[in-house]
Scaffold this motif. Structure first.
Motif, short mmCIF file in Angstrom:
data_model
loop_
_atom_site.label_atom_id
_atom_site.label_comp_id
_atom_site.label_asym_id
_atom_site.label_seq_id
_atom_site.Cartn_x
_atom_site.Cartn_y
_atom_site.Cartn_z
N ASN A 63 0.23 7.85 2.78
CA ASN A 63 0.44 8.11 4.20
C ASN A 63 -0.30 7.10 5.09
OD1 ASN A 63 1.96 10.33 3.54
ND2 ASN A 63 0.21 11.74 3.65
N ILE A 64 0.25 6.92 6.25
CA ILE A 64 -0.41 6.09 7.26
C ILE A 64 -1.67 6.83 7.71
CG2 ILE A 64 -0.15 5.11 9.57
CD1 ILE A 64 1.83 3.73 7.88
N THR A 65 -2.79 6.14 7.70
CA THR A 65 -4.04 6.78 8.12
C THR A 65 -4.14 6.83 9.63
OG1 THR A 65 -5.24 4.69 8.21
CG2 THR A 65 -5.15 5.81 6.08
N ASP A 66 -5.11 7.60 10.10
CA ASP A 66 -5.32 7.71 11.55
C ASP A 66 -5.63 6.34 12.17
OD1 ASP A 66 -4.83 10.36 11.51
OD2 ASP A 66 -6.92 11.00 11.67
N ASP A 67 -6.44 5.58 11.46
CA ASP A 67 -6.80 4.26 11.97
C ASP A 67 -5.57 3.36 12.07
OD1 ASP A 67 -9.39 4.94 12.27
OD2 ASP A 67 -10.11 3.97 10.44
N GLU A 68 -4.75 3.45 11.01
CA GLU A 68 -3.55 2.62 11.01
C GLU A 68 -2.60 3.03 12.13
OE1 GLU A 68 -2.86 1.26 6.37
OE2 GLU A 68 -2.50 3.34 6.90
N GLU A 69 -2.48 4.34 12.33
CA GLU A 69 -1.60 4.82 13.39
C GLU A 69 -2.09 4.35 14.76
OE1 GLU A 69 -0.29 8.96 13.38
OE2 GLU A 69 -0.48 8.95 15.56
N LYS A 91 0.84 -1.19 0.00
CA LYS A 91 0.00 0.00 0.00
C LYS A 91 0.88 1.25 0.00
CE LYS A 91 -3.59 -0.20 2.85
NZ LYS A 91 -4.29 -0.06 4.13
N ARG A 145 1.19 -2.84 4.45
CA ARG A 145 2.28 -2.07 5.08
C ARG A 145 3.43 -3.01 5.40
NH1 ARG A 145 1.09 3.04 3.65
NH2 ARG A 145 -0.98 3.66 4.36
#
Length: 293
Positions: free
Chosen positions: A69-75, A66, A99
């Motif tokens: 940017n890393i999304t909020d959920d992913e973070e 993928k 990721r």
DNA sequence: AAGTTTATCAACCGCCTCCGT
DNA sequence: GACGGAGGCGGTTGATAAACT
């Protein structure tokens, strides 16, 4: 005599990959598949180390990676997984489809890690003071970071060179977790620091003894428990308590209580037998999912 | 505009585990 | 059980871009 290097360094390209090299590698893997990394550069006609090819493929060229940017959920997930697993980036990456461990590691070091480090007093952070709705999601994340910081500061650092049995019980009345460490080949490390769990030797009247890890926060158990690495990875991946049968000296099989992480009800009738390999294969049990909920 | 500092992330390195012999 | 090759992993480096002075 030292170990031979993974490949001869002479005459090999280093540094950034060119588009031509990327195409060569991608084309080769499309036809021949992954694996045999050491032979791959020769067969594919690349002047690269096999390890370098593997890394390039896994971290950059693989189709399902993928981008963006890393999304909020992913973070949020990364923070929670790091709290559970520590710097086990590959395990964390397995929970974030697309990721890579390298990407998550980089993200952690350049973003999350710094934010945690640079927070001497979390409550004074402006974002935590701001209670407006538009910042609620940020506050939640900051809260998770504070939590992470708190956990990091009291990470368990038990140091046992080998551990042959772990049995996790939860005393429902005291809401206190006992971890019977069982037979220790070497003297266990005992950290009597403030607020940290402690290994306690319990001796019975019959002369037998056992080591118990005594603590109040069950969620810390899987963080940085530096036991035999193979065993630890089995526990982490299986998400179940493991009790190898030590009576017959056969450590290759274990007794597994239950199939999930409900530590509060270990009935002997639930007992079943799996080898560590089988446990790994059955892994991904719902343990992390349960903890993350 | 030029120089400097900081941030980012791909790539490297060395150690480790796994697995076949 | 010992050994060695192959692959995996986490820490670190270094090149480059972006931000700042």
């Amino acid at each position: 005599m030292g170990r031979s290097p993974c490949c001869a360094k002479e005459g090999l390209n280093r540094g950034a990959w060119t588009a031509r090299e990327d195409k060569t590698l991608t084309d080769y893997i499309k036809i021949n598949g992954e694996g045999r990394w050491r032979d791959l550069p020769i067969k594919a006609g690349l002047k690269r180390c096999g390890k370098s090819c593997r890394l390039r493929w896994l971290n950059y060229l693989k189709p399902d990676i993928k981008r963006g940017n890393i999304t909020d959920d992913e973070e949020d997930l990364i923070i929670r997984l790091h709290k559970l697993l520590g710097n086990r980036w590959s395990l964390i990456a397995k929970r974030l489809p697309g990721r890579t461990d390298n990407e998550i590691k980089n993200y952690w070091n350049t973003n999350i890690g710094k934010r945690i480090q640079g927070r001497p007093n979390s409550m004074s952070h402006p974002k935590l003071i701001n209670q407006s709705d538009e910042h609620n999601h940020i506050d939640a994340k900051e809260s998770a970071l504070v939590d992470e910081q708190r956990h990091a500061s009291c990470a368990i650092r038990t140091k046992a060179s080998r551990c042959t049995k772990v049995f996790i019980l939860q005393d429902p009345q005291k809401n206190k977790v006992h971890k019977d460490i069982g037979t220790m080949i070497d003297e266990p490390f005992t950290d009597q620091g403030k607020g940290r769990p402690e290994l306690v030797r319990e001796e019975s009247l019959d002369g037998s003894s056992k080591w118990t890890l005594d603590e109040h926060d069950s969620s810390d158990f899987l963080i940085d428990v530096d036991m035999d690495e193979k065993f630890l990875s089995e526990v982490l991946e299986a998400g179940i308590s493991l009790l190898p049968n030590i009576d017959n000296g056969n450590e290759s099989r274990g007794e597994v209580f239950g199939s999930d992480m409900d530590h509060s009800s270990h009935q002997s009738s639930d007992k079943c037998i799996y080898s560590p390999k089988e446990i790994r294969d059955k892994s991904d049990a719902n343990w992390l999912d349960n903890l993350l909920e």
